[in-house]
Design a protein around this motif. Structure first.
Motif, short mmCIF file in Angstrom:
data_model
loop_
_atom_site.label_atom_id
_atom_site.label_comp_id
_atom_site.label_asym_id
_atom_site.label_seq_id
_atom_site.Cartn_x
_atom_site.Cartn_y
_atom_site.Cartn_z
N GLU A 1 0.83 -1.21 0.00
CA GLU A 1 0.00 0.00 0.00
C GLU A 1 0.86 1.26 0.00
O GLU A 1 0.56 2.24 -0.69
CB GLU A 1 -0.93 0.01 1.22
CG GLU A 1 -2.04 -1.04 1.17
CD GLU A 1 -3.16 -0.67 0.22
OE1 GLU A 1 -3.13 0.43 -0.36
OE2 GLU A 1 -4.09 -1.49 0.06
N LEU A 2 1.94 1.23 0.78
CA LEU A 2 2.83 2.39 0.83
C LEU A 2 3.48 2.63 -0.53
O LEU A 2 3.58 3.77 -0.99
CB LEU A 2 3.91 2.17 1.90
CG LEU A 2 3.44 2.27 3.36
CD1 LEU A 2 4.53 1.78 4.30
CD2 LEU A 2 3.04 3.71 3.71
N LYS A 3 3.91 1.55 -1.16
CA LYS A 3 4.54 1.67 -2.48
C LYS A 3 3.56 2.23 -3.49
O LYS A 3 3.91 3.11 -4.29
CB LYS A 3 5.06 0.30 -2.93
CG LYS A 3 5.82 0.34 -4.25
CD LYS A 3 6.36 -1.04 -4.61
CE LYS A 3 7.13 -0.98 -5.94
NZ LYS A 3 7.66 -2.33 -6.31
N ALA A 4 2.32 1.73 -3.46
CA ALA A 4 1.30 2.19 -4.41
C ALA A 4 0.99 3.68 -4.21
O ALA A 4 0.64 4.38 -5.15
CB ALA A 4 0.03 1.37 -4.24
N ALA A 5 1.16 4.14 -2.96
CA ALA A 5 0.86 5.54 -2.66
C ALA A 5 2.09 6.44 -2.79
O ALA A 5 2.00 7.65 -2.56
CB ALA A 5 0.31 5.66 -1.25
N GLY A 6 3.22 5.86 -3.16
CA GLY A 6 4.44 6.65 -3.30
C GLY A 6 5.03 7.10 -1.97
O GLY A 6 5.76 8.10 -1.91
N GLN A 7 4.75 6.33 -0.91
CA GLN A 7 5.26 6.65 0.41
C GLN A 7 6.46 5.75 0.75
O GLN A 7 6.49 4.59 0.37
CB GLN A 7 4.18 6.47 1.48
CG GLN A 7 3.04 7.46 1.36
CD GLN A 7 3.46 8.87 1.75
OE1 GLN A 7 4.25 9.07 2.67
NE2 GLN A 7 2.93 9.85 1.03
N SER A 8 7.41 6.33 1.47
CA SER A 8 8.61 5.58 1.84
C SER A 8 8.80 5.61 3.36
O SER A 8 8.45 6.60 4.03
CB SER A 8 9.84 6.20 1.18
OG SER A 8 11.03 5.66 1.72
N LEU A 9 9.34 4.53 3.88
CA LEU A 9 9.65 4.47 5.32
C LEU A 9 11.08 4.91 5.61
O LEU A 9 11.52 4.86 6.76
CB LEU A 9 9.43 3.04 5.84
CG LEU A 9 7.98 2.53 5.78
CD1 LEU A 9 7.87 1.12 6.33
CD2 LEU A 9 7.03 3.46 6.54
N GLU A 10 11.76 5.37 4.59
CA GLU A 10 13.10 5.93 4.82
C GLU A 10 12.99 7.21 5.64
O GLU A 10 12.05 7.99 5.50
CB GLU A 10 13.78 6.24 3.48
CG GLU A 10 13.98 5.03 2.58
CD GLU A 10 15.02 4.05 3.10
OE1 GLU A 10 15.81 4.45 3.99
OE2 GLU A 10 15.03 2.90 2.63
N ASN A 11 13.96 7.39 6.52
CA ASN A 11 14.08 8.61 7.34
C ASN A 11 12.93 8.80 8.33
O ASN A 11 12.69 9.92 8.79
CB ASN A 11 14.19 9.85 6.45
CG ASN A 11 15.38 9.79 5.51
OD1 ASN A 11 16.49 9.44 5.93
ND2 ASN A 11 15.16 10.11 4.24
#
Length: 370
Positions: free
Chosen positions: A59-69
Protein backbone atom coordinates in the motif's frame (compact mmCIF):
# COMPACT_ATOMS: atom_id res chain seq x y z
CA UNK A 1 12.52 23.31 15.30
CA UNK A 2 13.29 19.84 13.93
CA UNK A 3 10.81 18.09 11.66
CA UNK A 4 10.23 14.47 12.62
CA UNK A 5 8.72 11.88 10.33
CA UNK A 6 6.48 9.50 12.29
CA UNK A 7 4.70 6.38 11.04
CA UNK A 8 1.65 5.31 13.09
CA UNK A 9 0.37 1.72 13.09
CA UNK A 10 -2.97 0.54 14.50
CA UNK A 11 -3.96 -3.06 13.65
CA UNK A 12 -7.60 -4.11 13.85
CA UNK A 13 -9.47 -7.35 13.23
CA UNK A 14 -9.45 -7.27 9.40
CA UNK A 15 -7.53 -4.09 8.65
CA UNK A 16 -4.57 -2.04 9.78
CA UNK A 17 -4.78 1.73 10.01
CA UNK A 18 -1.56 3.43 9.01
CA UNK A 19 -0.64 7.10 8.82
CA UNK A 20 2.47 9.17 8.09
CA UNK A 21 3.03 12.39 10.00
CA UNK A 22 5.52 15.22 9.79
CA UNK A 23 5.51 16.34 13.40
CA UNK A 24 1.77 16.61 14.16
CA UNK A 25 0.64 17.08 10.54
CA UNK A 26 -0.81 14.02 8.85
CA UNK A 27 0.51 13.76 5.29
CA UNK A 28 -0.81 10.29 4.44
CA UNK A 29 -3.31 7.84 5.89
CA UNK A 30 -4.86 4.58 4.81
CA UNK A 31 -7.03 1.88 6.31
CA UNK A 32 -5.32 -1.16 4.83
CA UNK A 33 -7.82 -3.98 4.32
CA UNK A 34 -6.76 -7.58 4.80
CA UNK A 35 -8.45 -10.57 3.15
CA UNK A 36 -10.63 -12.09 5.89
CA UNK A 37 -10.34 -15.56 4.32
CA UNK A 38 -6.55 -15.22 4.20
CA UNK A 39 -6.45 -14.25 7.88
CA UNK A 40 -8.33 -17.44 8.76
CA UNK A 41 -5.38 -19.45 7.44
CA UNK A 42 -3.22 -18.28 10.35
CA UNK A 43 -3.52 -20.28 13.55
CA UNK A 44 -2.22 -17.57 15.86
CA UNK A 45 -2.53 -13.79 15.56
CA UNK A 46 1.24 -13.39 15.49
CA UNK A 47 1.30 -15.69 12.46
CA UNK A 48 -0.40 -12.87 10.51
CA UNK A 49 2.68 -10.69 10.93
CA UNK A 50 4.39 -11.39 7.61
CA UNK A 51 1.16 -11.12 5.59
CA UNK A 52 0.10 -7.85 7.23
CA UNK A 53 3.58 -6.37 6.92
CA UNK A 54 3.78 -7.08 3.19
CA UNK A 55 0.26 -5.77 2.60
CA UNK A 56 1.22 -2.50 4.34
CA UNK A 57 4.41 -2.20 2.30
CA UNK A 58 2.43 -2.78 -0.91
CA UNK A 59 0.00 0.00 0.00
CA UNK A 60 2.83 2.39 0.83
CA UNK A 61 4.54 1.67 -2.48
CA UNK A 62 1.30 2.19 -4.41
CA UNK A 63 0.86 5.54 -2.66
CA UNK A 64 4.44 6.65 -3.30
CA UNK A 65 5.26 6.65 0.41
CA UNK A 66 8.61 5.58 1.84
CA UNK A 67 9.65 4.47 5.32
CA UNK A 68 13.10 5.93 4.82
CA UNK A 69 14.08 8.61 7.34
CA UNK A 70 11.22 7.79 9.69
CA UNK A 71 12.25 8.93 13.18
CA UNK A 72 9.72 6.80 15.03
CA UNK A 73 7.35 3.92 14.32
CA UNK A 74 4.51 4.38 16.80
CA UNK A 75 2.05 1.57 17.49
CA UNK A 76 -1.07 1.00 19.54
CA UNK A 77 0.20 -2.19 21.19
CA UNK A 78 -1.62 -4.67 23.41
CA UNK A 79 -1.31 -8.06 25.09
CA UNK A 80 0.88 -6.63 27.86
CA UNK A 81 0.60 -6.72 31.63
CA UNK A 82 -1.14 -3.70 33.13
CA UNK A 83 1.04 -0.59 32.96
CA UNK A 84 0.84 3.09 33.79
CA UNK A 85 0.12 5.47 30.94
CA UNK A 86 2.87 6.76 28.69
CA UNK A 87 5.13 5.99 25.74
CA UNK A 88 7.10 2.74 25.87
CA UNK A 89 10.09 1.68 23.84
CA UNK A 90 9.57 -1.66 22.12
CA UNK A 91 12.22 -3.66 23.90
CA UNK A 92 12.82 -7.38 24.21
CA UNK A 93 10.32 -8.04 27.02
CA UNK A 94 7.55 -5.96 25.43
CA UNK A 95 8.05 -7.72 22.11
CA UNK A 96 8.02 -11.12 23.82
CA UNK A 97 4.70 -10.38 25.51
CA UNK A 98 3.19 -8.87 22.36
CA UNK A 99 4.10 -11.92 20.28
CA UNK A 100 2.59 -14.26 22.85
CA UNK A 101 -0.48 -12.10 23.43
CA UNK A 102 0.50 -12.41 27.08
CA UNK A 103 -2.76 -11.06 28.52
CA UNK A 104 -5.12 -10.95 25.53
CA UNK A 105 -5.34 -12.34 22.01
CA UNK A 106 -6.07 -9.37 19.76
CA UNK A 107 -4.64 -8.07 16.46
CA UNK A 108 -3.50 -4.92 18.29
CA UNK A 109 -0.62 -7.05 19.61
CA UNK A 110 0.81 -6.96 16.07
CA UNK A 111 1.41 -3.21 16.38
CA UNK A 112 4.57 -3.52 18.46
CA UNK A 113 5.84 -6.33 16.23
CA UNK A 114 5.38 -4.28 13.07
CA UNK A 115 6.94 -1.17 14.63
CA UNK A 116 9.99 -3.14 15.77
CA UNK A 117 10.42 -4.80 12.37
CA UNK A 118 10.16 -1.54 10.44
CA UNK A 119 12.55 0.20 12.84
CA UNK A 120 15.02 -2.65 12.41
CA UNK A 121 14.92 -2.38 8.63
CA UNK A 122 14.67 1.38 8.12
CA UNK A 123 16.18 2.84 11.28
CA UNK A 124 14.35 4.99 13.79
CA UNK A 125 12.77 4.15 17.11
CA UNK A 126 9.87 1.79 17.86
CA UNK A 127 7.28 2.94 20.39
CA UNK A 128 3.99 1.84 21.90
CA UNK A 129 1.75 4.70 23.10
CA UNK A 130 -0.84 4.33 25.87
CA UNK A 131 -1.72 0.72 25.00
CA UNK A 132 -5.06 -0.87 25.95
CA UNK A 133 -3.24 -2.31 28.96
CA UNK A 134 -2.96 1.06 30.73
CA UNK A 135 -4.36 0.71 34.26
CA UNK A 136 -4.10 3.65 36.66
CA UNK A 137 -7.06 2.81 38.92
CA UNK A 138 -6.97 3.74 42.58
CA UNK A 139 -7.07 0.74 44.90
CA UNK A 140 -10.57 1.47 46.19
CA UNK A 141 -11.85 1.53 42.61
CA UNK A 142 -10.71 -2.07 42.12
CA UNK A 143 -12.59 -3.66 45.02
CA UNK A 144 -15.93 -5.41 44.43
CA UNK A 145 -18.34 -7.22 46.74
CA UNK A 146 -16.85 -10.60 45.80
CA UNK A 147 -13.33 -11.48 46.93
CA UNK A 148 -11.19 -12.45 43.95
CA UNK A 149 -13.23 -10.42 41.46
CA UNK A 150 -11.71 -7.02 40.80
CA UNK A 151 -12.48 -4.05 38.60
CA UNK A 152 -9.70 -3.42 36.11
CA UNK A 153 -9.08 -0.68 33.57
CA UNK A 154 -10.21 -1.83 30.15
CA UNK A 155 -11.07 1.40 28.37
CA UNK A 156 -10.22 3.52 25.34
CA UNK A 157 -6.89 4.49 26.91
CA UNK A 158 -5.24 5.86 23.76
CA UNK A 159 -8.09 8.20 22.82
CA UNK A 160 -8.96 9.07 26.42
CA UNK A 161 -5.41 10.24 27.16
CA UNK A 162 -5.10 12.17 23.89
CA UNK A 163 -8.38 13.96 24.49
CA UNK A 164 -7.26 14.89 28.00
CA UNK A 165 -4.00 16.33 26.69
CA UNK A 166 -5.74 18.24 23.86
CA UNK A 167 -8.46 19.64 26.08
CA UNK A 168 -5.96 20.85 28.67
CA UNK A 169 -3.84 22.52 25.96
CA UNK A 170 -6.93 24.41 24.74
CA UNK A 171 -7.34 25.74 28.28
CA UNK A 172 -3.69 26.79 28.37
CA UNK A 173 -2.97 24.15 30.99
CA UNK A 174 -1.27 20.80 31.37
CA UNK A 175 -3.25 17.56 31.46
CA UNK A 176 -1.48 16.69 34.71
CA UNK A 177 -2.89 19.83 36.37
CA UNK A 178 -6.58 19.16 35.67
CA UNK A 179 -9.49 17.02 36.84
CA UNK A 180 -11.58 15.84 33.90
CA UNK A 181 -14.45 13.50 33.11
CA UNK A 182 -14.07 12.12 29.59
CA UNK A 183 -16.91 10.18 27.95
CA UNK A 184 -15.86 8.12 24.93
CA UNK A 185 -19.13 7.31 23.18
CA UNK A 186 -18.74 4.93 20.26
CA UNK A 187 -19.10 1.21 19.61
CA UNK A 188 -17.87 0.91 23.18
CA UNK A 189 -18.48 3.50 25.87
CA UNK A 190 -15.97 4.43 28.56
CA UNK A 191 -16.63 7.13 31.14
CA UNK A 192 -13.46 8.02 32.99
CA UNK A 193 -12.29 10.15 35.89
CA UNK A 194 -8.93 11.78 35.08
CA UNK A 195 -7.30 12.99 38.29
CA UNK A 196 -4.24 15.12 37.51
CA UNK A 197 -3.10 12.96 34.60
CA UNK A 198 -4.18 9.57 35.94
CA UNK A 199 -7.28 7.62 34.88
CA UNK A 200 -8.23 6.66 38.44
CA UNK A 201 -11.65 5.15 37.74
CA UNK A 202 -13.76 4.12 34.78
CA UNK A 203 -15.93 1.28 33.53
CA UNK A 204 -14.61 -2.01 32.18
CA UNK A 205 -15.88 -2.07 28.60
CA UNK A 206 -14.80 -5.71 28.11
CA UNK A 207 -16.44 -7.35 31.11
CA UNK A 208 -19.93 -5.86 31.31
CA UNK A 209 -19.55 -2.68 33.33
CA UNK A 210 -20.79 0.89 33.03
CA UNK A 211 -23.38 2.20 30.56
CA UNK A 212 -25.15 0.12 27.97
CA UNK A 213 -23.43 0.55 24.59
CA UNK A 214 -24.24 -0.27 20.94
CA UNK A 215 -22.98 -3.88 21.26
CA UNK A 216 -22.45 -4.21 25.02
CA UNK A 217 -24.84 -4.91 27.83
CA UNK A 218 -23.20 -2.65 30.40
CA UNK A 219 -23.84 -3.05 34.11
CA UNK A 220 -26.91 -5.20 34.80
CA UNK A 221 -28.35 -7.16 37.77
CA UNK A 222 -25.95 -10.06 38.27
CA UNK A 223 -28.50 -12.43 39.79
CA UNK A 224 -30.63 -12.34 36.65
CA UNK A 225 -27.55 -13.01 34.52
CA UNK A 226 -26.79 -16.10 36.63
CA UNK A 227 -30.34 -17.29 35.99
CA UNK A 228 -29.84 -16.83 32.24
CA UNK A 229 -26.53 -18.71 32.38
CA UNK A 230 -28.16 -21.78 33.95
CA UNK A 231 -31.43 -21.63 32.01
CA UNK A 232 -30.16 -24.08 29.41
CA UNK A 233 -31.09 -21.65 26.63
CA UNK A 234 -27.59 -20.29 26.00
CA UNK A 235 -24.08 -21.65 25.68
CA UNK A 236 -21.18 -20.05 27.54
CA UNK A 237 -19.98 -18.37 24.33
CA UNK A 238 -23.46 -17.01 23.63
CA UNK A 239 -23.59 -15.50 27.10
CA UNK A 240 -20.15 -13.97 26.65
CA UNK A 241 -21.30 -12.51 23.32
CA UNK A 242 -24.26 -10.90 25.06
CA UNK A 243 -21.78 -8.94 27.18
CA UNK A 244 -19.64 -7.47 24.39
CA UNK A 245 -21.01 -8.35 20.94
CA UNK A 246 -24.78 -8.85 20.86
CA UNK A 247 -25.95 -6.82 23.84
CA UNK A 248 -27.02 -3.19 24.12
CA UNK A 249 -28.60 -1.60 21.07
CA UNK A 250 -28.07 -4.81 19.08
CA UNK A 251 -30.14 -6.88 21.52
CA UNK A 252 -32.91 -4.30 21.79
CA UNK A 253 -33.05 -2.89 18.27
CA UNK A 254 -31.10 -5.26 16.02
CA UNK A 255 -28.42 -2.74 15.07
CA UNK A 256 -25.24 -1.28 16.53
CA UNK A 257 -25.38 1.74 14.22
CA UNK A 258 -26.55 4.78 16.18
CA UNK A 259 -27.49 6.47 12.90
CA UNK A 260 -29.99 3.71 12.20
CA UNK A 261 -31.42 4.13 15.68
CA UNK A 262 -31.88 7.88 15.22
CA UNK A 263 -33.61 7.13 11.90
CA UNK A 264 -35.98 4.77 13.73
CA UNK A 265 -36.73 7.50 16.24
CA UNK A 266 -37.34 10.05 13.47
CA UNK A 267 -39.81 7.59 11.94
CA UNK A 268 -41.76 7.51 15.18
CA UNK A 269 -40.40 4.34 16.81
CA UNK A 270 -41.05 5.04 20.50
CA UNK A 271 -39.29 1.90 21.73
CA UNK A 272 -36.12 2.92 19.87
CA UNK A 273 -36.33 6.33 21.56
CA UNK A 274 -36.72 4.70 24.97
CA UNK A 275 -33.65 2.49 24.49
CA UNK A 276 -31.49 5.29 23.05
CA UNK A 277 -32.54 7.62 25.87
CA UNK A 278 -31.76 4.87 28.39
CA UNK A 279 -28.25 4.51 27.00
CA UNK A 280 -27.68 8.26 27.28
CA UNK A 281 -29.23 8.29 30.76
CA UNK A 282 -26.75 5.62 31.86
CA UNK A 283 -23.83 7.59 30.41
CA UNK A 284 -24.93 10.68 32.31
CA UNK A 285 -25.48 8.73 35.51
CA UNK A 286 -22.03 7.16 35.28
CA UNK A 287 -20.42 10.52 34.55
CA UNK A 288 -22.07 11.84 37.69
CA UNK A 289 -20.45 9.05 39.68
CA UNK A 290 -17.07 10.07 38.26
CA UNK A 291 -17.70 13.57 39.64
CA UNK A 292 -18.04 11.97 43.06
CA UNK A 293 -14.73 10.16 42.49
CA UNK A 294 -13.15 13.58 41.86
CA UNK A 295 -14.85 14.94 45.01
CA UNK A 296 -16.80 17.45 42.94
CA UNK A 297 -13.68 19.21 41.71
CA UNK A 298 -14.25 18.84 37.96
CA UNK A 299 -12.52 21.26 35.57
CA UNK A 300 -14.31 20.00 32.49
CA UNK A 301 -16.39 17.24 30.91
CA UNK A 302 -15.45 16.14 27.39
CA UNK A 303 -17.60 14.10 25.00
CA UNK A 304 -15.63 12.17 22.39
CA UNK A 305 -16.07 9.11 20.15
CA UNK A 306 -18.14 8.78 16.99
CA UNK A 307 -21.60 9.00 18.56
CA UNK A 308 -20.70 12.37 20.07
CA UNK A 309 -21.30 13.81 16.58
CA UNK A 310 -25.04 13.41 17.25
CA UNK A 311 -26.54 16.74 18.47
CA UNK A 312 -29.28 14.83 20.30
CA UNK A 313 -26.66 12.97 22.35
CA UNK A 314 -24.92 16.20 23.25
CA UNK A 315 -28.20 17.89 24.17
CA UNK A 316 -29.29 15.07 26.46
CA UNK A 317 -25.96 14.85 28.25
CA UNK A 318 -25.77 18.60 28.68
CA UNK A 319 -29.19 18.48 30.34
CA UNK A 320 -27.86 15.97 32.84
CA UNK A 321 -24.31 17.18 33.42
CA UNK A 322 -23.98 20.91 32.78
CA UNK A 323 -24.38 21.68 36.48
CA UNK A 324 -21.13 19.84 37.20
CA UNK A 325 -18.67 21.54 34.85
CA UNK A 326 -18.35 23.04 31.36
CA UNK A 327 -19.04 20.47 28.63
CA UNK A 328 -16.88 20.35 25.50
CA UNK A 329 -17.50 18.17 22.45
CA UNK A 330 -14.44 16.69 20.72
CA UNK A 331 -16.28 14.14 18.60
CA UNK A 332 -14.60 11.30 16.74
CA UNK A 333 -11.52 9.26 17.52
CA UNK A 334 -7.98 10.56 17.55
CA UNK A 335 -6.05 7.32 17.84
CA UNK A 336 -3.69 7.86 14.92
CA UNK A 337 -3.04 11.45 15.97
CA UNK A 338 -2.44 10.17 19.51
CA UNK A 339 0.18 7.68 18.31
CA UNK A 340 2.02 10.43 16.44
CA UNK A 341 1.67 12.95 19.27
CA UNK A 342 3.06 10.55 21.86
CA UNK A 343 6.09 9.78 19.73
CA UNK A 344 6.60 13.47 19.01
CA UNK A 345 6.57 14.38 22.71
CA UNK A 346 9.32 11.84 23.33
CA UNK A 347 11.38 12.91 20.31
CA UNK A 348 11.19 16.53 21.46
CA UNK A 349 12.14 15.66 25.01
CA UNK A 350 8.78 16.78 26.39
CA UNK A 351 7.95 13.35 27.84
CA UNK A 352 10.21 10.69 29.26
CA UNK A 353 10.31 7.37 27.42
CA UNK A 354 9.36 4.39 29.58
CA UNK A 355 10.71 0.87 29.63
CA UNK A 356 8.35 -2.08 29.78
CA UNK A 357 9.45 -4.43 32.56
CA UNK A 358 6.76 -7.07 32.30
CA UNK A 359 5.94 -6.48 35.97
CA UNK A 360 2.28 -5.45 36.38
CA UNK A 361 1.54 -2.19 38.18
CA UNK A 362 -1.17 -4.05 40.10
CA UNK A 363 -1.37 -7.76 40.85
CA UNK A 364 -3.62 -8.08 43.86
CA UNK A 365 -3.58 -6.55 47.33
CA UNK A 366 -0.90 -7.10 49.94
CA UNK A 367 -2.18 -8.94 52.98
CA UNK A 368 -5.33 -10.22 51.27
CA UNK A 369 -6.44 -13.49 52.95
CA UNK A 370 -6.69 -16.67 50.87
Amino acid sequence: MNTYKIFAINPGSTSTKIAMFENDEEIFSKNVSHDAEKLKEFKEISDQFGYRKQTILNELKAAGQSLENVAAFSARGGGLVNVEGGVYTVGEKLLEHAKAGFTVKHPATLGAQLAAAFAGEYGGAAFVVNPPDVDEFSDVARVTGLKGIYRESRIHALNQKEIGIRYAAKQGKKYEDMNLIICHIGGGISVTAHDHGKMVDSNDIANGDGPMAPTRCGQIPVKDVVTMCFSGKYTENEMRDKITKTGGLVDHLGTSDAREVTAMIAAGNQYAKLIYDAMLYEIGKYAGSMAAVLKGKVDGIVLTGGISHDPYVVEKLKEMLSFLAPITVMAGEFEMEALAAGALRVLRGEEALKEYTGIPVWNGFDGEPD
